[in-house]
Design a protein around this motif. Sequence first.
Motif, mmCIF file in Angstrom:
data_model
loop_
_atom_site.group_PDB
_atom_site.id
_atom_site.type_symbol
_atom_site.label_atom_id
_atom_site.label_comp_id
_atom_site.label_asym_id
_atom_site.label_seq_id
_atom_site.Cartn_x
_atom_site.Cartn_y
_atom_site.Cartn_z
ATOM 1 N N HIS A 67 -51.098 -99.079 33.375
ATOM 2 C CA HIS A 67 -51.684 -98.781 34.677
ATOM 3 C C HIS A 67 -50.870 -97.683 35.351
ATOM 4 C CE1 HIS A 67 -53.823 -102.633 34.206
ATOM 5 N NE2 HIS A 67 -52.637 -103.133 33.846
ATOM 6 N N SER A 68 -51.558 -96.730 35.945
ATOM 7 C CA SER A 68 -50.900 -95.654 36.695
ATOM 8 C C SER A 68 -51.602 -95.496 38.031
ATOM 9 C CB SER A 68 -50.943 -94.345 35.901
ATOM 10 O OG SER A 68 -50.265 -94.470 34.673
ATOM 11 N N PRO A 69 -51.347 -96.400 38.972
ATOM 12 C CA PRO A 69 -52.066 -96.363 40.245
ATOM 13 C C PRO A 69 -51.684 -95.166 41.110
ATOM 14 C CG PRO A 69 -50.357 -98.029 40.282
ATOM 15 C CD PRO A 69 -50.432 -97.538 38.884
ATOM 16 N N PRO A 71 -49.425 -91.147 40.917
ATOM 17 C CA PRO A 71 -48.832 -90.188 39.963
ATOM 18 C C PRO A 71 -47.398 -90.517 39.588
ATOM 19 C CG PRO A 71 -50.053 -89.028 41.685
ATOM 20 C CD PRO A 71 -50.007 -90.465 42.105
ATOM 21 N N SER A 72 -46.675 -91.188 40.462
ATOM 22 C CA SER A 72 -45.258 -91.446 40.189
ATOM 23 C C SER A 72 -44.979 -92.875 39.749
ATOM 24 C CB SER A 72 -44.427 -91.144 41.444
ATOM 25 O OG SER A 72 -44.850 -91.966 42.531
ATOM 26 N N LEU A 73 -46.015 -93.678 39.571
ATOM 27 C CA LEU A 73 -45.806 -95.081 39.201
ATOM 28 C C LEU A 73 -46.683 -95.458 38.019
ATOM 29 C CD1 LEU A 73 -44.617 -97.912 39.718
ATOM 30 C CD2 LEU A 73 -46.522 -98.316 41.318
ATOM 31 N N THR A 74 -46.030 -95.865 36.940
ATOM 32 C CA THR A 74 -46.717 -96.402 35.765
ATOM 33 C C THR A 74 -46.074 -97.729 35.411
ATOM 34 O OG1 THR A 74 -47.329 -94.244 34.861
ATOM 35 C CG2 THR A 74 -47.195 -96.078 33.305
ATOM 36 N N PHE A 75 -46.914 -98.709 35.116
ATOM 37 C CA PHE A 75 -46.398 -99.992 34.648
ATOM 38 C C PHE A 75 -47.400 -100.584 33.668
ATOM 39 C CE2 PHE A 75 -48.784 -100.875 38.514
ATOM 40 C CZ PHE A 75 -49.544 -101.987 38.183
ATOM 41 N N PHE A 76 -47.045 -101.733 33.085
ATOM 42 C CA PHE A 76 -47.834 -102.321 32.019
ATOM 43 C C PHE A 76 -48.028 -103.810 32.296
ATOM 44 C CE2 PHE A 76 -45.348 -98.785 30.565
ATOM 45 C CZ PHE A 76 -46.186 -98.068 29.728
#
Length: 967
Positions: free
Chosen positions: A453-455, A457-462
């Motif tokens: 998930h990349s809600p 531009p600066s945050l991606t998590f799984f």
Amino acid sequence: MEYIQYLTIPVVATQPLAGEVYQTQRLTDRSGRHYVLKIGGVDQDAATFQAALLHYLAAQDLPFHIPQLLEQHTVEGPDRPVQLRLYSWLPGRLLADVRPRTANLFRSWGSSCGELAKALQDFDHPLAPATSPWDPLQFATSRDRLDYLEPNEKTLAEYFLDRLTQQDFTVLRRSINYNDAHELNLLVGSDGTVSGVIDFDDACRTATVCELAIACAYAAVDLPDPLGAMREVVAGYHAVFPLQEDELAALYDLICARLLLTVTKAAENRALRPDNDYLTISEATAWSLLTKLRSIHPHLARAHFRVAAQLPAHPNWDAYHSWCTEAAEPAAVMQFSNSRMTPLDLGVGSTTLGINRTFEDLPTFSTHVRRHLEDRDADLAIGGYGETRPVYTTDAFQSIGNDGPRWRSVHLGLDVWSRQAGHPVYCPLDGTVYHCGADPTPGGYGATLILQHSPTPSLTFFTLYGHLSGSFTEGIRAGAQVRCGQLLAYVGATDTNGGWPPHLHFQIMLDMLDQSVDFPGVAYPEERAVWLGTCPDPRTLIPQALPAESVAPPAVEQLLGRRNHVLGPSLSVAYRMPLHVLRGAGQYLYDHTGRRYLDTVNNVAHVGHEHPKVVAAAQAQSGVLNTNSRYLHPAILDLAERLSATLPPALSVVHFVNSGSEANELALRMAETVAGTRRTLAMSMGYHGNTSRTIAVSEYKFARRGGGGRPDDTHLLPLPDQLRGIGLDPTSHLPDHRTSFIHESILSCGGQLPLPPGYLRQVYAHVRRQGGICIADEVQTGLGRVGDHCWAFEGQGVVPDVVTIGKPFGNGHPLAAVVCTPEVAEAFANGMEYFNTFGGNPVSATIGLAVLNVIREEELQEHARHTGAYLTTLLRQLQQEHPIIADVRGQGLFLGVELCGADLAPATAPAGYLINRMRELGFLMSTDGPFDNVLKIKPPLCFSAQNGDFLIEYLDRVLREDGSQIH
């Protein structure tokens, strides 16, 4: 040595010391003072700089010593001028010689580097070297030495070099660094912390954090868990000199850079200067550490370092939680609103979990979870994030850490348990399928889905969804887009979900660490903050779930403070670092972190902690009846008959009580009634209970701290010490008046001392001639523990008038007994009723029968004989390696190991060190004897030969450490 003539001190002795560049000597003058002399080429700039550096540091308030430059001379050598530098000698031991290397020492290692970094922030000098061959920022020079490496070594080195060339180290703050904090340059004082820093020849201007990188590189060698040691070093450094974020991000690579310099320069030196072993002294250990670091993701190392610096483990931790609070609108992962939910606690101390629930017992575990749901009329049970679980604490899941055996026990996800498989699972957020497949590991995730998930531009998590059905819904494949609220899969049945009861394991990861289905779902307790800081609470995406609870276990210090406030000060706790124990199973105890300890001292858990058959018997009878023995009940009669059948025929009358103290109190009353006197003969250092009457015959109590001294009506026989050949013949110490006799058949508090052959026959005969009776205290040695016999007195060829039995009879339940001859029973029945409300009550009697059944069914007496003989052999082999072991003695699983120094002087301090150090490594031991120098080994009877091997391995390790030796 020809250069001594140039010095002003009167040298009387010299000793060569190891060195890479300089010829180094330890000098001694007439008064016995020591010095260090370094001899090398003339470099006036370097000499001037180092003199200024040492002068500057001498004026700083450092918590350790540094050498003073006392003399400096330039003289003519055989073929060129040489420079002589004379330094003061610093007291202390080289850190290289210190064992063990504890967390406290690693922190001191780091803090000493932090002190140097802090002190040198304000120091500069025009002649400071711009670099050093050992400066981690000079990693590129390693490439010139790659041809000296073996092919596999070269491949590994090139991997790290390629990483290093991609990093930007120019952003790091810079300063003059000491640059050489390894184990041959640090001295350790008597308190176990760094007391001195020597050899400033590699000081140069470089990135400040290189100081820490070098310390970490050397601290972690030869350890199974290098990050564990590095974490302590970083914590010590940061506490003194706070690290910056970019330094924490660069630290892993700089550690590897220093190790690369070590291995490539060693390979070059081995080829060019094969006669100097010092030049390759760190090569093998550095290669081993590099190999381990290759398997550790740099981001995971960074997480460890960030936690050590008291920062969130992942840089995006705050960003994730801000987004959750401000913008997240997740869909339900499961339809909680239509389901009845209940919490489910599977933690170490959970009574819901039941007994012995481990991965090896999954079918029973599954039944237990299903029953939990049914009893609460719930469709779903939820819980588990941050929970410390004992499920994976079997031998199959054991690994070795820096402090002995360890297990992953901290759960990183949220579990939603279902009565049956097939419950639908939905996508909480828009995302991409990162992985879909199956984890085939028994006890693993089974069918698993991972979304990215990349809600922002600066945050991606799984997000991870484990224990699913064997097939996913249509369109779910790697790379596919998924939408918020979309049906993903169904909760799997046991045959597709890794062998577990139906449930969803839902986990959030801020970083996949280049893993997929093998991403950990549980973590080691010492890494709790690292992994929970990488895997946020899943309830942040499940607002419909039960409210978040505090998952961190209470601190030991907090419990100790409460205990000291509400419990009597005479109640002690074991070990310097008290244990917070929450579960027992077999020969093991489990603390609040889920760590499993091998228990070698709890003889009260005779057939094993929480033996399932004993627990089941107690539970069943507790639900039916528990009352006193004035009513007729078959259980008390069955137990009396079964117990009497294990004893000589003359011992046939049973009185049930609640404890060994009560049993001995009653036996002494019987003796007083039969003999007509309170006079009692007992053994020196005996212990028979905590009542006034039993303390009066227990020298272990009345003659030690707080005791009132020997009562006039107590007579003592000296300890029969076969090691020293004293007290072996009791005849000259026997009283000439009527007295009764109470004894342990093997003296426990006396130091696990077996009695000499024929000892009891002589004492019994004398006592009985005088009109007294004999009481055998079998609280610790009975019920098969000694192996060759059911009761230890049988090995002496005697039959007591009274035998006392304690809590091992109830496996820890308050059950004990006094068994006597009919003559003693008749004499004691003088009209005064003896009544004990709960002695032999139906629950206790049922438990006692279960214990006797387990002893018979599992052949525990024979097991104690074989295992005890095997362990005794191992201990005697250990004795050959360690002169401090003066004696190995005992029978079956009732053994003693006496530690002594010269002339058999008791080694009390090493014994205390050993039991506390073994506790740190996962083994529970204790001491006894008049000087507390005897290790007592009396574990639950299920203790195995494999347990013995493991115990000896670690005893050998600790006996080789500093604290176990006599200085």
